[in-house]
Design a protein around this motif. Sequence first.
Motif, short mmCIF file in Angstrom:
data_model
loop_
_atom_site.label_atom_id
_atom_site.label_comp_id
_atom_site.label_asym_id
_atom_site.label_seq_id
_atom_site.Cartn_x
_atom_site.Cartn_y
_atom_site.Cartn_z
N PHE A 47 0.83 -1.20 0.00
CA PHE A 47 0.00 0.00 0.00
C PHE A 47 0.87 1.26 0.00
O PHE A 47 0.65 2.19 -0.78
N VAL A 48 1.87 1.28 0.85
CA VAL A 48 2.73 2.46 0.97
C VAL A 48 3.54 2.67 -0.30
O VAL A 48 3.58 3.78 -0.85
N GLY A 98 3.06 1.40 -3.30
CA GLY A 98 2.18 1.67 -4.43
C GLY A 98 1.74 3.11 -4.47
O GLY A 98 1.73 3.74 -5.53
N ALA A 99 1.36 3.65 -3.32
CA ALA A 99 0.94 5.05 -3.26
C ALA A 99 2.10 5.98 -3.60
O ALA A 99 1.93 6.98 -4.32
N LEU A 100 3.28 5.65 -3.13
CA LEU A 100 4.46 6.47 -3.39
C LEU A 100 4.77 6.53 -4.88
O LEU A 100 4.96 7.62 -5.46
N TYR A 143 2.74 5.65 -7.41
CA TYR A 143 1.59 6.21 -8.15
C TYR A 143 1.63 7.73 -8.14
O TYR A 143 1.45 8.37 -9.17
N ARG A 144 1.86 8.30 -6.97
CA ARG A 144 1.89 9.75 -6.87
C ARG A 144 3.04 10.34 -7.67
O ARG A 144 2.92 11.42 -8.26
N GLY A 180 0.62 13.27 -8.68
CA GLY A 180 -0.36 13.42 -7.60
C GLY A 180 0.20 14.26 -6.47
O GLY A 180 1.41 14.24 -6.20
N LEU A 234 0.96 14.51 -3.14
CA LEU A 234 1.17 13.89 -1.84
C LEU A 234 2.33 14.55 -1.13
O LEU A 234 2.71 14.18 -0.03
N ASP A 278 -2.66 12.00 5.63
CA ASP A 278 -3.86 11.28 5.23
C ASP A 278 -3.53 9.84 4.86
O ASP A 278 -4.28 8.91 5.21
N LEU A 279 -2.44 9.65 4.16
CA LEU A 279 -2.03 8.30 3.77
C LEU A 279 -1.73 7.45 5.00
O LEU A 279 -2.17 6.30 5.10
N LEU A 314 -3.57 4.05 6.47
CA LEU A 314 -2.78 2.86 6.74
C LEU A 314 -2.99 2.36 8.16
O LEU A 314 -3.25 1.17 8.39
#
Length: 205
Positions: free
Chosen positions: A161-162, A164-166, A168-169, A174, A176, A184-185, A189
């Motif tokens: 999750f972490v 992937g978000a990193l 992706y942004r 994005g 972040l 928020d992330l 989590l």
Amino acid sequence: MSGLQRGRPRSAHAHQAVLAAAVELLTSGGYQRLTMEAIAAKAGVGKQTVYRWWPSKAAIVAEAVLSGHLAAAASPLAETGDVVTDLRDWLSGQLARLTDPSSTALLRGLTAAAAESDDDAAKLYERFTGPFRQYVVRRLAIGVQQGQLRPDARLDAAADFVIGALIYRTLTHGNLSGQGGVDDLIEVLLAGLGPRPGTTATSPG
């Protein structure tokens, strides 16, 4: 190494010139505009030399980026005793590095190269994504040991999750990078990792 080993041995100087040229062109123009011909011209070597050493621009990009650019961005999380603070500081630091225009261009190029080659995709995980993921899992495991996270927390999934978000942004521009985005992330989590209601655990502060 992604290049082909055919013909005459590589000149170390020419080899490094090709890799440096690929990074410079990738940073300035992006992966789609990158060509083998442009790399050869920038490096001051013959086009056939480049084709003899590497099968494609994807192979050059993968080797160039993973030989010491983005790989250097991966670093362990601090262990201050506060898992929330450590996650927040680490994510903020990684985002500051990866959202730099040069790093973003390199990551996009590496992602495109990995999409064209299973071998390069494996190298992407081994040298870049994998180390990031391992650092996050390790820090979360300490949080479990200290009672700040649930003992049954799915740490591998949380690390995915972490990371992937990193990524992706970074790839999508994005937002972040602001502290609110990072907070928020982490809040999302920890909603899945934190102690269940009615259990006793050490407060992360």
